[in-house]
Scaffold this motif. Structure first.
Motif, PDB file in Angstrom:
ATOM      1  N   LEU A  28       0.859  -1.175   0.000  1.00 25.18           N
ATOM      2  CA  LEU A  28       0.000   0.000   0.000  1.00 25.18           C
ATOM      3  C   LEU A  28       0.902   1.233   0.000  1.00 25.18           C
ATOM      4  N   ASN A  29       0.645   2.188  -0.901  1.00 25.79           N
ATOM      5  CA  ASN A  29       1.654   3.223  -1.140  1.00 25.79           C
ATOM      6  C   ASN A  29       1.074   4.638  -1.082  1.00 25.79           C
ATOM      7  N   ARG A  30       0.473   4.967   0.064  1.00 25.43           N
ATOM      8  CA  ARG A  30       0.094   6.355   0.359  1.00 25.43           C
ATOM      9  C   ARG A  30       0.690   6.723   1.719  1.00 25.43           C
ATOM     10  N   PRO A  31       2.019   6.671   1.845  1.00 26.92           N
ATOM     11  CA  PRO A  31       2.642   6.834   3.169  1.00 26.92           C
ATOM     12  C   PRO A  31       2.332   8.160   3.843  1.00 26.92           C
ATOM     13  N   LYS A  32       2.193   9.249   3.067  1.00 28.17           N
ATOM     14  CA  LYS A  32       1.904  10.554   3.672  1.00 28.17           C
ATOM     15  C   LYS A  32       0.507  10.586   4.289  1.00 28.17           C
ATOM     16  N   SER A  33      -0.391   9.729   3.793  1.00 19.94           N
ATOM     17  CA  SER A  33      -1.754   9.627   4.329  1.00 19.94           C
ATOM     18  C   SER A  33      -1.929   8.366   5.168  1.00 19.94           C
ATOM     19  N   LEU A  34      -0.793   7.797   5.627  1.00 26.79           N
ATOM     20  CA  LEU A  34      -0.790   6.586   6.457  1.00 26.79           C
ATOM     21  C   LEU A  34      -1.525   5.437   5.778  1.00 26.79           C
ATOM     22  N   ASN A  35      -1.434   5.413   4.446  1.00 26.91           N
ATOM     23  CA  ASN A  35      -2.043   4.352   3.634  1.00 26.91           C
ATOM     24  C   ASN A  35      -3.541   4.188   3.871  1.00 26.91           C
ATOM     25  N   ALA A  36      -4.199   5.304   4.184  1.00 29.92           N
ATOM     26  CA  ALA A  36      -5.668   5.274   4.275  1.00 29.92           C
ATOM     27  C   ALA A  36      -6.223   4.843   2.922  1.00 29.92           C
ATOM     28  N   MET A  37      -7.236   4.011   2.954  1.00 30.73           N
ATOM     29  CA  MET A  37      -7.770   3.418   1.734  1.00 30.73           C
ATOM     30  C   MET A  37      -8.566   4.441   0.932  1.00 30.73           C
ATOM     31  N   THR A  38      -8.313   4.486  -0.358  1.00 19.10           N
ATOM     32  CA  THR A  38      -9.091   5.306  -1.285  1.00 19.10           C
ATOM     33  C   THR A  38      -9.792   4.373  -2.272  1.00 19.10           C
ATOM     34  N   PRO A  39     -10.805   4.853  -2.982  1.00 18.57           N
ATOM     35  CA  PRO A  39     -11.409   4.023  -4.038  1.00 18.57           C
ATOM     36  C   PRO A  39     -10.381   3.560  -5.066  1.00 18.57           C
ATOM     37  N   GLN A  40      -9.434   4.428  -5.394  1.00 18.11           N
ATOM     38  CA  GLN A  40      -8.402   4.058  -6.367  1.00 18.11           C
ATOM     39  C   GLN A  40      -7.549   2.910  -5.854  1.00 18.11           C
ATOM     40  N   MET A  41      -7.080   3.014  -4.600  1.00 15.00           N
ATOM     41  CA  MET A  41      -6.254   1.938  -4.036  1.00 15.00           C
ATOM     42  C   MET A  41      -7.042   0.636  -3.958  1.00 15.00           C
ATOM     43  N   SER A  42      -8.298   0.729  -3.565  1.00  6.84           N
ATOM     44  CA  SER A  42      -9.133  -0.470  -3.476  1.00  6.84           C
ATOM     45  C   SER A  42      -9.311  -1.115  -4.849  1.00  6.84           C
ATOM     46  N   ASP A  43      -9.527  -0.288  -5.876  1.00  6.68           N
ATOM     47  CA  ASP A  43      -9.655  -0.819  -7.240  1.00  6.68           C
ATOM     48  C   ASP A  43      -8.357  -1.472  -7.691  1.00  6.68           C
ATOM     49  N   ASP A  44      -7.219  -0.820  -7.380  1.00  6.18           N
ATOM     50  CA  ASP A  44      -5.915  -1.392  -7.733  1.00  6.18           C
ATOM     51  C   ASP A  44      -5.729  -2.757  -7.074  1.00  6.18           C
ATOM     52  N   LEU A  45      -6.055  -2.843  -5.783  1.00  8.18           N
ATOM     53  CA  LEU A  45      -5.923  -4.104  -5.061  1.00  8.18           C
ATOM     54  C   LEU A  45      -6.843  -5.173  -5.651  1.00  8.18           C
ATOM     55  N   GLY A  46      -8.064  -4.777  -5.982  1.00  8.39           N
ATOM     56  CA  GLY A  46      -9.006  -5.730  -6.553  1.00  8.39           C
ATOM     57  C   GLY A  46      -8.502  -6.324  -7.852  1.00  8.39           C
ATOM     58  N   ARG A  47      -7.997  -5.480  -8.761  1.00  9.04           N
ATOM     59  CA  ARG A  47      -7.474  -5.979 -10.038  1.00  9.04           C
ATOM     60  C   ARG A  47      -6.250  -6.864  -9.818  1.00  9.04           C
ATOM     61  N   ALA A  48      -5.351  -6.426  -8.930  1.00 10.36           N
ATOM     62  CA  ALA A  48      -4.134  -7.204  -8.675  1.00 10.36           C
ATOM     63  C   ALA A  48      -4.467  -8.569  -8.083  1.00 10.36           C
ATOM     64  N   LEU A  49      -5.411  -8.609  -7.155  1.00  2.67           N
ATOM     65  CA  LEU A  49      -5.740  -9.876  -6.499  1.00  2.67           C
ATOM     66  C   LEU A  49      -6.566 -10.788  -7.386  1.00  2.67           C
ATOM     67  N   ASP A  50      -7.430 -10.229  -8.213  1.00  4.92           N
ATOM     68  CA  ASP A  50      -8.147 -11.068  -9.184  1.00  4.92           C
ATOM     69  C   ASP A  50      -7.155 -11.726 -10.143  1.00  4.92           C
ATOM     70  N   TRP A  51      -6.139 -10.966 -10.541  1.00  3.50           N
ATOM     71  CA  TRP A  51      -5.091 -11.505 -11.412  1.00  3.50           C
ATOM     72  C   TRP A  51      -4.287 -12.586 -10.684  1.00  3.50           C
ATOM     73  N   PHE A  52      -3.925 -12.294  -9.429  1.00  9.27           N
ATOM     74  CA  PHE A  52      -3.209 -13.267  -8.598  1.00  9.27           C
ATOM     75  C   PHE A  52      -3.981 -14.581  -8.495  1.00  9.27           C
ATOM     76  N   GLU A  53      -5.297 -14.480  -8.280  1.00  5.35           N
ATOM     77  CA  GLU A  53      -6.116 -15.685  -8.134  1.00  5.35           C
ATOM     78  C   GLU A  53      -6.038 -16.566  -9.379  1.00  5.35           C
ATOM     79  N   ASN A  54      -5.925 -15.949 -10.541  1.00  5.77           N
ATOM     80  CA  ASN A  54      -5.987 -16.685 -11.803  1.00  5.77           C
ATOM     81  C   ASN A  54      -4.630 -16.965 -12.428  1.00  5.77           C
TER      82      ASN A  54
END
Length: 279
Positions: A28-54
């Protein structure tokens, strides 16, 4: 010849790397915001993990945070704006999102997830941690589910997971008071941290655990993880029967890795595992 892995497109709010063969590292790479979750970060994680699963060649994922905090939870300032404007639709969002906070807190994956918690995890950050299979925390890490202090609820999967892991009374202690606990308490009292280590040993320890998992048959590991997930939902007999006749179990008994594991044992050598077949 090893084929280079190409992850899906993502913003700079998420770093993706491959520290070992078969291991995906998500930072997670928003260190200045203490990696608080944003819609963008959540979408990035979702795509990365869906890819990981497959992706058959990836067997384990490690999740960590850049900077001094693993994840501070939701962006409360943005949430406040939505609430004050009357445009917040939390219940609809919860129902429509099967994977939960950061696309992790309710994700039911057959592949192992390891959390490497630097500094602390709060709110949704702790809910992510609770849904990981193995948790390594730095000595200075702290954990909290402080939602009740802000008039909201730890509704992204943290309540049932903490209750299942720690039991009703200890779960109530965290959830109803919003109290912050240390990494040592999270390990010794609440039972959701596997190892507490110096900060400079956090990722090396998580990687060492990942490599220990990688030394085992990926087919067998993923079937075992599936059995663990079923045991959280069903009674003993039902989980046993459903697991025995699952696709992941059929892959174990009909695949190449079971033959390799038994042959390697007979020949007194380390097995050479292959990527599991796609289900």
């Amino acid at each position: 010849m090893t084929v280079a892995l190409v992850p899906p497109a993502h913003s700079d709010e998420l770093q993706i790397s491959f520290p070992e063969n078969h291991v995906l590292l998500l930072t997670l790479n928003r260190p200045k915001s203490l990696n608080a979750m944003t819609p963008q970060m959540s979408d990035d994680l979702g795509r990365a993990l869906d890819w990981f699963e497959n992706e058959p060649s990836l067997w384990v994922v490690i999740v960590t945070g850049a900077g001094r905090i693993f994840c501070a939870g939701a962006d409360l300032k943005a949430w406040n704006k939505n609430q004050q404007a009357g445009s917040s639709k939390e219940q609809e969002g919860l129902e429509g999102d099967p994977y939960g906070f950061g696309s992790i807190s309710r994700r039911q994956s057959n592949k192992p997830f390891i959390a490497a918690v630097n500094g602390g995890a709060f709110g949704g950050g702790t809910e992510i941690v609770l849904n990981c299979d193995i948790v390594v925390a730095s000595h200075d890490a702290k954990f909290a589910l402080p939602e009740v202090k802000r008039g909201v609820v730890a509704a992204q999967g943290g309540i049932p997971r903490l209750s299942h892991i720690a039991g009703h009374q200890l779960a109530s202690e965290m959830l109803l008071t919003g109290r912050t606990i240390s990494a040592t308490d999270a390990s010794n009292r609440f039972g959701f941290v596997n190892a507490v280590v110096p900060a400079d040993q956090l990722l090396p320890t998580a990687l060492a655990i990942a490599k220990e998992i990688l030394s085992n048959s990926p087919d067998a590991v993923q079937s075992t993880k599936h059995g663990l997930l079923l045991s959280q939902k069903l009674n003993h007999h039902e989980s046993f029967i459903k697991h025995a006749w699952s696709k992941v179990s059929s892959r174990v008994y009909g695949g190449e890795n079971i033959k390799e594991g038994l042959k390697a044992f007979s020949e007194r050598r380390a097995p050479i595992w292959k990527n599991p077949a796609k289900l």
